[in-house]
Design a protein around this motif. Structure first.
Motif, PDB file in Angstrom:
ATOM      1  N   ARG A 140       0.850  -1.191   0.000  1.00 32.53           N
ATOM      2  CA  ARG A 140       0.000   0.000   0.000  1.00 32.53           C
ATOM      3  C   ARG A 140       0.884   1.239   0.000  1.00 32.53           C
ATOM      4  N   THR A 141       0.637   2.122  -0.978  1.00 27.40           N
ATOM      5  CA  THR A 141       1.446   3.328  -1.102  1.00 27.40           C
ATOM      6  C   THR A 141       0.881   4.440  -0.228  1.00 27.40           C
ATOM      7  N   LEU A 142       1.758   5.072   0.534  1.00 25.20           N
ATOM      8  CA  LEU A 142       1.358   6.208   1.363  1.00 25.20           C
ATOM      9  C   LEU A 142       1.356   7.474   0.524  1.00 25.20           C
ATOM     10  N   LYS A 143       0.205   8.081   0.386  1.00 22.73           N
ATOM     11  CA  LYS A 143       0.110   9.353  -0.337  1.00 22.73           C
ATOM     12  C   LYS A 143      -0.664  10.333   0.537  1.00 22.73           C
ATOM     13  N   SER A 144      -1.861  10.694   0.122  1.00 27.46           N
ATOM     14  CA  SER A 144      -2.688  11.592   0.919  1.00 27.46           C
ATOM     15  C   SER A 144      -3.557  10.774   1.875  1.00 27.46           C
ATOM     16  N   GLY A 145      -4.306  11.468   2.710  1.00 28.83           N
ATOM     17  CA  GLY A 145      -5.205  10.800   3.642  1.00 28.83           C
ATOM     18  C   GLY A 145      -4.488   9.973   4.685  1.00 28.83           C
ATOM     19  N   LEU A 146      -3.364  10.498   5.195  1.00 24.38           N
ATOM     20  CA  LEU A 146      -2.536   9.731   6.131  1.00 24.38           C
ATOM     21  C   LEU A 146      -3.282   9.362   7.396  1.00 24.38           C
ATOM     22  N   SER A 147      -4.099  10.258   7.914  1.00 19.79           N
ATOM     23  CA  SER A 147      -4.807   9.995   9.164  1.00 19.79           C
ATOM     24  C   SER A 147      -5.698   8.758   9.046  1.00 19.79           C
ATOM     25  N   ALA A 148      -6.422   8.646   7.926  1.00 23.37           N
ATOM     26  CA  ALA A 148      -7.313   7.501   7.729  1.00 23.37           C
ATOM     27  C   ALA A 148      -6.508   6.208   7.570  1.00 23.37           C
ATOM     28  N   VAL A 149      -5.365   6.289   6.879  1.00 22.29           N
ATOM     29  CA  VAL A 149      -4.522   5.102   6.692  1.00 22.29           C
ATOM     30  C   VAL A 149      -3.995   4.609   8.034  1.00 22.29           C
TER      31      VAL A 149
END
Length: 421
Positions: free
Chosen positions: A50-59
């Motif tokens: 899974r690539t970390l991009k935007s929406g870090l809080s939800a990830v």
């Protein structure tokens, strides 16, 4: 049974720089999370990626749930606790749920290439954040390590420093440190401003020694004559004695958010920016003729803050809630200004008003009390020595009322705590 999330730092040489045990942990992972560059080193790994991009809080929230039944590995660059994701994960999920394995950071490698210690270096980052405020944070420091990005690259950093006349610094730039494409070299700021650089780099700034280097500016309460100001008119600068007392009443921390309303020459904003060097200072001034002086004083005193050309309260809606408000000029809107500022004031915040007349004193106190602020007033009557023949006399300055308001402790407005990562 819940499991820990492993956060593994990776260098520029990828898998080659990791131990066999660490490689096995990555191979066993049910889920690999990281940036595109980190995941590319382990394309053959069997786990889901899974690539970390935007929406870090939800990830991160999802990772907290998935760790109950999955082995999760988060891949990061260098030391994940140095301007990296591990600090954010720890704050959100709890340190007890993480197993962090750092790699060498780019800063460690840069100083290794320099052959110089780095425990006395100031560490700064303009990676993914604005360069605003960098000038006051590093002014006078002997050694600075700076993380950059593709916008705030070394050439942009050099241009910024040259704008503030910080020519006493020489630079060292390391690119792709620790990898097969590693390069590094020394630069003057003028050379670095003209250079082109790879996206993965770190900048080290070192202050040259010598009698021709500018003296380090110390303390606060600078002499009035040091500031660019409108002449021959008087009264467009907060006098040094009043300025020093007003600054003490604002009770700034290094991270305070400050509004300077009716900035004039910008003397108060300049002093606030140097005291709150990790905070934010906003200067609001309605007279267009004063803006050039504010900008000149920003450069002279190496302070970097936004200047808003507006007659307050115009322009205040877009600003973050303040910890401190200084009102040096109100343009006849004092009561409304105090009401608005009081409604926006953060916990333990203060409003300080300088009043030269008893009418302004009356209006200011009345407005602060109407806004529910606890109010105190100090009358400053000062004089400066002046030579006369072979003797000394004193010239008195105009008396100034310094009005201070703050919310009662039990009803102070709180502010959400910010998390920086």
């Amino acid at each position: 049974m819940s499991r820990v999330i492993r956060v593994i730092g990776i260098g520029e040489n990828g898998a080659a720089g990791l131990s066999q045990e660490t490689l096995e942990q990555i191979e066993r992972a049910d889920l690999l999370v990281g940036g595109e560059r980190q995941l590319a080193f382990f394309e053959a790994a069997a786990g889901e990626k899974r690539t970390l991009k935007s929406g870090l809080s939800a990830v991160v929230e999802e990772l907290g749930r998935l760790r109950e039944h999955k082995d999760i590995v988060v891949l990061a660059s260098g030391d994940p606790l140095f301007f990296g994701i591990a600090g954010y994960l720890s704050a959100k999920l709890g340190a007890e749920h993480l197993d962090i394995l750092p790699h060498l950071s780019s800063v460690q490698l840069a100083f290794a290439r320099l052959g110089e210690s780095w425990q006395d270096a100031v560490l700064e980052s303009v990676h993914g954040r604005p360069m605003t405020g960098l000038a006051q944070r590093i002014d006078g420091q002997n050694k600075i390590a700076l993380l950059t990005d593709d916008r705030n690259h070394p050439a942009a950093v050099a241009t910024y420093l040259l704008h503030f006349g910080m020519t006493e610094y020489d630079a060292f730039v390391g690119e792709h440190l620790g990898g097969p494409d590693e390069t590094y070299r020394h630069y003057t700021l003028e050379e670095m401003a003209q250079g082109t650089f790879q996206p993965l780099n770190v900048v080290v700034l070192r202050r040259r020694k010598g009698e021709d280097m500018p003296a380090i500016r110390r303390g606060f309460g600078f002499e009035d004559a040091e500031f660019h100001q409108r002449k021959p008119e008087k009264g467009l600068i907060t006098k040094r004695e009043v300025r020093v007392f007003s600054l003490s009443e604002l009770r700034l921390t290094e991270r305070s958010i400050v509004w300077d309303i009716g900035a004039g020459s910008g003397s108060v904003a300049v002093e606030c920016a140097r005291l709150a060097k990790y905070g934010q200072v906003f200067a609001i001034e309605k007279n267009e003729g004063d803006l050039a002086n504010v900008e000149a004083n920003k450069v002279k005193f190496r302070t970097d803050f936004p200047v808003i050309h507006a007659k307050a309260p115009a322009g205040l809606d877009e600003l973050p809630d303040p910890d401190a408000v200084f009102i040096g000029g109100s343009g006849g809107e004092l009561a409304e200004l105090i009401r608005l500022c009081a409604s926006r004031l953060r916990k333990d915040g203060r409003i300080v008003v300088n009043a030269a007349t008893i009418e302004t004193l009356h209006d200011g106190m009345k407005a602060m009390q109407a806004a529910g602020l606890e109010t105190s007033v100090t009358l400053l009557q000062t004089a400066r020595s002046k030579p006369i023949l072979n003797m000394t006399r004193f010239d008195g300055l105009n008396p100034i009322y310094v009005i201070t308001g703050q919310p009662p402790v039990d009803v102070a407005n709180g502010a959400a705590e910010e998390v920086s990562w």
